[in-house]
Scaffold this active site. Structure first.
Site, PDB file in Angstrom:
ATOM      1  N   LYS A  13       0.827  -1.207   0.000  1.00  0.00           N
ATOM      2  CA  LYS A  13       0.000   0.000   0.000  1.00  0.00           C
ATOM      3  C   LYS A  13       0.865   1.263   0.000  1.00  0.00           C
ATOM      4  O   LYS A  13       0.642   2.168  -0.793  1.00  0.00           O
ATOM      5  CB  LYS A  13      -0.929   0.017   1.234  1.00  0.00           C
ATOM      6  CG  LYS A  13      -1.890  -1.169   1.298  1.00  0.00           C
ATOM      7  CD  LYS A  13      -2.841  -1.068   2.483  1.00  0.00           C
ATOM      8  CE  LYS A  13      -2.160  -1.104   3.836  1.00  0.00           C
ATOM      9  NZ  LYS A  13      -1.424  -2.378   4.105  1.00  0.00           N
ATOM     10  N   ARG A  88      -9.816   0.589   8.887  1.00  0.00           N
ATOM     11  CA  ARG A  88      -9.411  -0.767   9.237  1.00  0.00           C
ATOM     12  C   ARG A  88     -10.492  -1.513  10.005  1.00  0.00           C
ATOM     13  O   ARG A  88     -10.293  -2.680  10.357  1.00  0.00           O
ATOM     14  CB  ARG A  88      -8.152  -0.719  10.090  1.00  0.00           C
ATOM     15  CG  ARG A  88      -6.847  -0.876   9.315  1.00  0.00           C
ATOM     16  CD  ARG A  88      -5.702  -0.735  10.292  1.00  0.00           C
ATOM     17  NE  ARG A  88      -4.508  -1.439   9.937  1.00  0.00           N
ATOM     18  CZ  ARG A  88      -3.450  -0.891   9.348  1.00  0.00           C
ATOM     19  NH1 ARG A  88      -3.469   0.360   8.963  1.00  0.00           N
ATOM     20  NH2 ARG A  88      -2.378  -1.606   9.125  1.00  0.00           N
ATOM     21  N   ARG A 127      11.438  -5.698   5.133  1.00  0.00           N
ATOM     22  CA  ARG A 127      11.233  -4.249   4.936  1.00  0.00           C
ATOM     23  C   ARG A 127      12.200  -3.435   5.783  1.00  0.00           C
ATOM     24  O   ARG A 127      12.412  -3.728   6.955  1.00  0.00           O
ATOM     25  CB  ARG A 127       9.789  -3.898   5.305  1.00  0.00           C
ATOM     26  CG  ARG A 127       9.527  -2.381   5.278  1.00  0.00           C
ATOM     27  CD  ARG A 127       8.067  -2.042   5.188  1.00  0.00           C
ATOM     28  NE  ARG A 127       7.289  -2.473   6.324  1.00  0.00           N
ATOM     29  CZ  ARG A 127       5.961  -2.347   6.408  1.00  0.00           C
ATOM     30  NH1 ARG A 127       5.284  -1.803   5.400  1.00  0.00           N
ATOM     31  NH2 ARG A 127       5.313  -2.779   7.463  1.00  0.00           N
ATOM     32  N   ARG A 160      11.190  -1.620  11.431  1.00  0.00           N
ATOM     33  CA  ARG A 160      10.104  -1.282  12.352  1.00  0.00           C
ATOM     34  C   ARG A 160       9.990  -2.337  13.439  1.00  0.00           C
ATOM     35  O   ARG A 160      10.129  -3.522  13.170  1.00  0.00           O
ATOM     36  CB  ARG A 160       8.781  -1.205  11.579  1.00  0.00           C
ATOM     37  CG  ARG A 160       8.490   0.173  11.028  1.00  0.00           C
ATOM     38  CD  ARG A 160       7.356   0.182  10.046  1.00  0.00           C
ATOM     39  NE  ARG A 160       6.121  -0.455  10.519  1.00  0.00           N
ATOM     40  CZ  ARG A 160       4.990  -0.477   9.834  1.00  0.00           C
ATOM     41  NH1 ARG A 160       4.921   0.090   8.643  1.00  0.00           N
ATOM     42  NH2 ARG A 160       3.917  -1.068  10.320  1.00  0.00           N
ATOM     43  N   ARG A 171      -0.336  -9.238  13.507  1.00  0.00           N
ATOM     44  CA  ARG A 171      -0.919  -8.221  12.610  1.00  0.00           C
ATOM     45  C   ARG A 171      -1.750  -8.869  11.524  1.00  0.00           C
ATOM     46  O   ARG A 171      -2.800  -8.351  11.137  1.00  0.00           O
ATOM     47  CB  ARG A 171       0.187  -7.362  12.003  1.00  0.00           C
ATOM     48  CG  ARG A 171       0.726  -6.341  13.003  1.00  0.00           C
ATOM     49  CD  ARG A 171       2.079  -5.821  12.585  1.00  0.00           C
ATOM     50  NE  ARG A 171       2.031  -5.059  11.370  1.00  0.00           N
ATOM     51  CZ  ARG A 171       3.069  -4.945  10.528  1.00  0.00           C
ATOM     52  NH1 ARG A 171       4.198  -5.566  10.782  1.00  0.00           N
ATOM     53  NH2 ARG A 171       2.950  -4.206   9.458  1.00  0.00           N
TER      54      ARG A 171
HETATM   55  P1  ADP Z   1       2.180  -1.867   3.215  1.00  0.00           P
HETATM   56  O1  ADP Z   1       2.172  -0.371   3.207  1.00  0.00           O
HETATM   57  O2  ADP Z   1       0.986  -2.454   2.534  1.00  0.00           O
HETATM   58  O3  ADP Z   1       2.415  -2.457   4.570  1.00  0.00           O
HETATM   59  P2  ADP Z   1       4.773  -1.614   1.823  1.00  0.00           P
HETATM   60  O4  ADP Z   1       4.477  -0.752   0.641  1.00  0.00           O
HETATM   61  O5  ADP Z   1       5.480  -1.000   2.970  1.00  0.00           O
HETATM   62  O6  ADP Z   1       3.410  -2.337   2.309  1.00  0.00           O
HETATM   63  O7  ADP Z   1       5.594  -2.887   1.294  1.00  0.00           O
HETATM   64  C1  ADP Z   1       6.070  -3.892   2.202  1.00  0.00           C
HETATM   65  C2  ADP Z   1       7.475  -4.343   1.771  1.00  0.00           C
HETATM   66  O8  ADP Z   1       7.385  -5.039   0.526  1.00  0.00           O
HETATM   67  C3  ADP Z   1       8.470  -3.203   1.546  1.00  0.00           C
HETATM   68  O9  ADP Z   1       9.751  -3.621   1.959  1.00  0.00           O
HETATM   69  C4  ADP Z   1       8.422  -2.973   0.030  1.00  0.00           C
HETATM   70  O10 ADP Z   1       9.670  -2.485  -0.450  1.00  0.00           O
HETATM   71  C5  ADP Z   1       8.127  -4.375  -0.493  1.00  0.00           C
HETATM   72  N1  ADP Z   1       7.286  -4.363  -1.703  1.00  0.00           N
HETATM   73  C6  ADP Z   1       6.242  -3.547  -1.981  1.00  0.00           C
HETATM   74  N2  ADP Z   1       5.688  -3.856  -3.187  1.00  0.00           N
HETATM   75  C7  ADP Z   1       6.394  -4.918  -3.663  1.00  0.00           C
HETATM   76  C8  ADP Z   1       6.303  -5.719  -4.866  1.00  0.00           C
HETATM   77  N3  ADP Z   1       5.370  -5.480  -5.798  1.00  0.00           N
HETATM   78  N4  ADP Z   1       7.194  -6.725  -5.003  1.00  0.00           N
HETATM   79  C9  ADP Z   1       8.127  -6.983  -4.058  1.00  0.00           C
HETATM   80  N5  ADP Z   1       8.266  -6.265  -2.921  1.00  0.00           N
HETATM   81  C10 ADP Z   1       7.409  -5.241  -2.718  1.00  0.00           C
HETATM   82  P1  ADP Z   2       0.976  -1.981   7.715  1.00  0.00           P
HETATM   83  O1  ADP Z   2       2.365  -2.232   7.297  1.00  0.00           O
HETATM   84  O2  ADP Z   2       0.433  -3.069   8.565  1.00  0.00           O
HETATM   85  O3  ADP Z   2       0.055  -1.586   6.642  1.00  0.00           O
HETATM   86  P2  ADP Z   2       0.606   0.581   9.113  1.00  0.00           P
HETATM   87  O4  ADP Z   2       1.820   1.413   9.062  1.00  0.00           O
HETATM   88  O5  ADP Z   2      -0.541   0.953   8.247  1.00  0.00           O
HETATM   89  O6  ADP Z   2       1.081  -0.912   8.851  1.00  0.00           O
HETATM   90  O7  ADP Z   2       0.080   0.471  10.620  1.00  0.00           O
HETATM   91  C1  ADP Z   2       0.934   0.156  11.690  1.00  0.00           C
HETATM   92  C2  ADP Z   2       0.120   0.022  12.969  1.00  0.00           C
HETATM   93  O8  ADP Z   2      -0.503   1.285  13.267  1.00  0.00           O
HETATM   94  C3  ADP Z   2      -1.022  -0.983  12.914  1.00  0.00           C
HETATM   95  O9  ADP Z   2      -0.584  -2.292  13.216  1.00  0.00           O
HETATM   96  C4  ADP Z   2      -1.970  -0.417  13.982  1.00  0.00           C
HETATM   97  O10 ADP Z   2      -1.511  -0.738  15.294  1.00  0.00           O
HETATM   98  C5  ADP Z   2      -1.807   1.084  13.807  1.00  0.00           C
HETATM   99  N1  ADP Z   2      -2.814   1.629  12.848  1.00  0.00           N
HETATM  100  C6  ADP Z   2      -2.558   2.225  11.652  1.00  0.00           C
HETATM  101  N2  ADP Z   2      -3.703   2.590  11.060  1.00  0.00           N
HETATM  102  C7  ADP Z   2      -4.702   2.222  11.879  1.00  0.00           C
HETATM  103  C8  ADP Z   2      -6.127   2.289  11.826  1.00  0.00           C
HETATM  104  N3  ADP Z   2      -6.774   2.837  10.760  1.00  0.00           N
HETATM  105  N4  ADP Z   2      -6.825   1.796  12.879  1.00  0.00           N
HETATM  106  C9  ADP Z   2      -6.223   1.260  13.946  1.00  0.00           C
HETATM  107  N5  ADP Z   2      -4.898   1.148  14.062  1.00  0.00           N
HETATM  108  C10 ADP Z   2      -4.137   1.621  13.038  1.00  0.00           C
END
Ligand code: ADP
Ligand code: ADP
Ligand code: ZN
Length: 215
Positions: A13, A88, A127, A160, A171
């Site tokens: 995302k 969420r 990551r 992280r 998670r």
């Molecule tokens: P989210 O925001 O949904 O938690 P991230 O965008 O942070 O996900 O992506 C999670 C990890 O996967 C990061 O280390 C990112 O560089 C990697 N990643 C994201 N998209 C891809 C993809 N299409 N193929 C391989 N790795 C990816």
């Molecule tokens: P992800 O890589 O899981 O997409 P985020 O960076 O979006 O992680 O979220 C990290 C943490 O922040 C979640 O595990 C949760 O504890 C909290 N969080 C983020 N967004 C929300 C939300 N909309 N509602 C509740 N908790 C949230």
């Protein structure tokens, strides 16, 4: 364009939101980033949120609804935005509808990025993030050219706390129990589009682009 980027932790995302934001010139609103900023700055909100985040649980709805309410009235949201990590829960989605209705706006699309669980674990555990500029890396899929150092700004990369294996499991469970039901919620509203998130970053983005360009 008012977009929700939906999907489990690690689906990509944040990565796709950055692409959309740069190509369509709309702000990327990540509730995870907002919460982590608060944790880093030691605000009252951050101290409260940290307990939940460290355990891989959701921060209470009223905290998140307050954050989103304040953010969406900022002038940079006038031409649209990308919500990443919100809503969420069904409760948060209902609150969003109400906030948007009061602003005379509505969602255009919910992009549901689909990636199988074992790939999510690989993505999350590899990551790494720049402590200075927030740039996103992956040890295997998009490594920095110098170990532990950001290509963009030379900042130090970190993992992280919640990207450690134990918390990752929790998670994913939290996602399945509390967040996945939103897929049905938005399907019913006829604004859900599934995106195959397993390809390369560029290929996933091309799929997203074709959806957005046909809205
Ligand atoms: P989210 O925001 O949904 O938690 P991230 O965008 O942070 O996900 O992506 C999670 C990890 O996967 C990061 O280390 C990112 O560089 C990697 N990643 C994201 N998209 C891809 C993809 N299409 N193929 C391989 N790795 C990816
Ligand atoms: P992800 O890589 O899981 O997409 P985020 O960076 O979006 O992680 O979220 C990290 C943490 O922040 C979640 O595990 C949760 O504890 C909290 N969080 C983020 N967004 C929300 C939300 N909309 N509602 C509740 N908790 C949230
Ligand atoms: Zn950096």
């Amino acid at each position: 364009m008012n977009i929700v980027l939906f999907g489990p932790p690690g689906a990509g995302k944040g990565t796709q939101a950055k692409e959309i934001s740069e190509n369509y010139h709309i702000p990327h609103i990540s509730t995870g980033d907002i919460l982590r900023d608060n944790v880093k700055n030691g605000t009252e909100l951050g101290n409260k949120a940290k307990e939940y985040m460290d355990k891989g649980e959701l921060v209470p709805d009223e905290v998140l609804i307050g954050i989103i309410k304040n953010r969406l009235i900022e002038p940079d949201c006038n031409n649209g935005y990308i919500l990443d990590g919100y809503p969420r829960t069904i409760n948060q989605a209902d609150a969003l509808d109400e906030i948007l209705e009061n602003l005379g706006k509505s969602l255009d699309v919910v992009l549901n990025i689909e990636v199988p669980d074992e790939e999510l674990v690989t993505r999350l555990s590899g990551r790494r993030i720049c402590s200075n500029c927030g740039a996103n890396y992956h040890l295997k899929f998009s490594p920095p050219s110098k170990d532990g150092i950001c290509d963009v700004c030379g900042g130090k990369l970190y993992q992280r706390d919640d990207d450690k294996e134990e918390v990752i499991k929790q998670r994913l469970e939290t996602y399945n129990n509390q967040t996945a039901p939103l897929i049905g919620y938005y399907k019913e509203k006829d604004i859900l589009v599934n995106i195959d998130g397993t390809g390369k970053v560029e290929d996933v983005f091309e799929d997203i682009r074709s959806v957005l360009d046909n809205l």
